[in-house]
Design an enzyme around this catalytic site. Structure first.
Site, PDB file in Angstrom:
ATOM      1  CG  HIS A 140       4.743  -5.270  -0.640  1.00  0.00           C
ATOM      2  ND1 HIS A 140       3.960  -5.195  -1.768  1.00  0.00           N
ATOM      3  CD2 HIS A 140       4.932  -3.992  -0.232  1.00  0.00           C
ATOM      4  CE1 HIS A 140       3.680  -3.945  -2.040  1.00  0.00           C
ATOM      5  NE2 HIS A 140       4.254  -3.187  -1.129  1.00  0.00           N
TER       6      HIS A 140
ATOM      7  CG  ASP B  99       7.220   1.431  -3.318  1.00  0.00           C
ATOM      8  OD1 ASP B  99       7.079   1.695  -2.114  1.00  0.00           O
ATOM      9  OD2 ASP B  99       6.377   1.772  -4.184  1.00  0.00           O
TER      10      ASP B  99
END
Length: 480
Positions: A97, A379
């Protein structure tokens, strides 16, 4: 007298050289580094550290700037590059994101005043931002898998909520989408102009920031797309493991890795002193400050050029930030050396990699489904994939990072297919464990699809040891 004459002569020569240099620059006869928003073209992020151009010693501020991924400089990308007789037949894109508001707040400090509304005339700017907002306003009735249909399609809070996607994050992925559009659609015609819904495969976790990031990239890739053709599937796990999430051995590796992290932090006296100083400033116990994960808030402030918090006891400073960021980088380095994370990564990434290679095999067989696949993730999704592929030198995923798997068909030998893997636009195919020796063993210019298939179906389990031959066996193997 002779010395004075020489000095005057040298001074005149220096003035002449300066005049000539300025004149040449004025008439564009020698190149000048173009800047935009104060960033030069040399500040672009490198994926694999380059000792020839990067700071001679590790610089936490430099690394933090790369992590922020502030929009501004046009990005050069290697996506879509192959010998002329190869045809691009599918692309599988994993993204982190975009820039977000912190997930944690530093106790007893004022929340960062960051506006999460999307305003076309505010930096960072993108030419499609206003059109994106207008298009999102038409999409609340879109058919998304539950619970995605209850999430907002774009940010709209004047004071961001925790973890909310910012305008910077939207712009980052509009840029990603536009870049991939120029390469995959305009150049390679990956999708026909009348593309069908089954030619897209879209997945996201249940966070608004991942859904909105995916929509921003998709809008940059397919401007004004038909909402009836777009269907986002929901992934409950950040590992995108679908029905294969239960894996006891993976959890054991994770526990060992977390223990390693704890011991490293415990042995870092400078880090502990920094936490103690910061806790005194905000007037809370050190343990409470540490639990609030202050680097998350500080990175957000740093990326948005907002001052660090101050109280009557003093201010959190850049020196505090550098110490914590340095420890974070050292933790990444030790993580790769100790190999505990590798076991977690191999088991954590296997389900999604197995899905990806299965889709590639279907495409290679002639099926026209899922020609463009998008996974909007975190992540903690991308990091295990990078490690599992053997990319130990790759940096931790920045905001709006993208990892792309390309499938190519040899026009001269249509039954033969090859893969390319790119991380933030850099071709890393020949850094992967399954293709790093390819040039020594084969004259073929591209990495064969068979190499990736063999790696995922067999070699990942060999790397884990223990004699397992499939994912279930590896996950339930006894003994660590």
């Amino acid at each position: 007298m002779l010395f004075r004459n020489r000095f005057v002569l040298l001074l005149a020569l220096a003035a002449l050289l300066a005049f000539v240099s300025l004149s040449l620059q004025f008439f564009h006869l020698i190149p000048v580094l173009a800047t935009k928003n104060g960033v030069t073209s040399k500040s672009r992020k490198r994926i694999m550290p380059d000792p020839a151009t990067e700071p001679p010693v590790m610089d936490p501020v430099y690394e933090a700037l790369l992590y922020c991924n502030i929009p501004g400089v046009a990005e050069r990308s290697m996506e879509g590059h192959a010998p002329h007789h190869f045809k691009l037949v599918s692309a599988h894109v994993f993204i982190r994101h975009g820039d977000r508001y912190p997930l944690y707040a530093i106790p007893k400090t004022k929340r960062p005043e960051i506006d999460c509304t999307l305003v076309a005339n505010r930096k960072p700017y993108h030419s499609k931002l206003e059109a994106f907002v207008n298009h999102m306003s038409k999409g609340p009735g879109a058919s998304f898998e539950s619970p995605l249909h209850s999430l907002p399609l774009y940010s709209s809070h004047q004071l961001c909520e925790m973890g909310e996607l910012t305008q910077t994050g939207v712009v980052q992925h509009l840029q990603n989408g536009q870049l991939l559009r120029d390469i995959y659609l305009k150049k390679h015609k990956l999708l026909p102009s009348d593309w069908a819904a089954e030619q897209l495969h879209l997945e996201t976790t249940g966070k608004s920031r991942t859904l909105q990031s995916g929509l921003a990239l998709l809008y940059g890739f397919l401007p004004d797309f038909d909402w009836k053709k777009v269907y986002f599937r929901h992934q409950p796990s950040a590992l995108f493991c679908s029905g294969n999430c239960y894996c006891p051995l993976r959890n054991q590796y994770l526990e060992k890795e977390q223990r390693r992290q704890y011991l490293l932090r415990l042995n870092n006296r400078q880090l502990e002193r920094t936490y103690e100083e910061m806790a005194r400033i905000v007037d809370i116990p050190t343990k409470q400050l540490r639990a609030a994960n202050p680097i998350d808030s500080l990175l957000c402030l740093f990326c948005h050029n907002v001052s660090f918090p101050c109280t009557k006891n003093g201010c959190i400073t850049m020196d505090h930030f550098k110490v914590i960021k340095t420890h974070q980088i050292e933790d990444e380095r030790e993580r790769q050396e100790k190999k505990l994370y590798l076991g977690y990564a191999l088991l954590g990434a296997h389900p999604i990699l197995n899905q990806t290679v299965s889709r590639m095999q279907h495409t290679a067989e002639g099926k026209k489904e899922a020609l463009f696949t998008l996974y909007s993730a975190h992540d903690v999704t991308l990091a295990p994939i990078l490690s599992a592929l053997g990319l130990t030198g790759a940096r931790f995923p920045r905001f709006a990072a993208r990892l792309v798997f390309e499938l190519w068909q040899d026009r001269e030998k249509p039954r033969e297919h090859s893969v390319r893997i790119l991380y933030d636009g850099v071709d890393i195919t020949f850094y992967t464990s399954f293709c790093q020796d390819h040039h020594r063993r084969s004259p073929k210019p591209m990495c064969p699809l068979e190499n990736l298939v063999r790696f995922i179906k067999k070699d990942m389990f060999v790397a884990l040891g223990g004699g397992s031959t499939n994912y279930y066996e590896a996950c339930h193997r006894e003994g660590f």
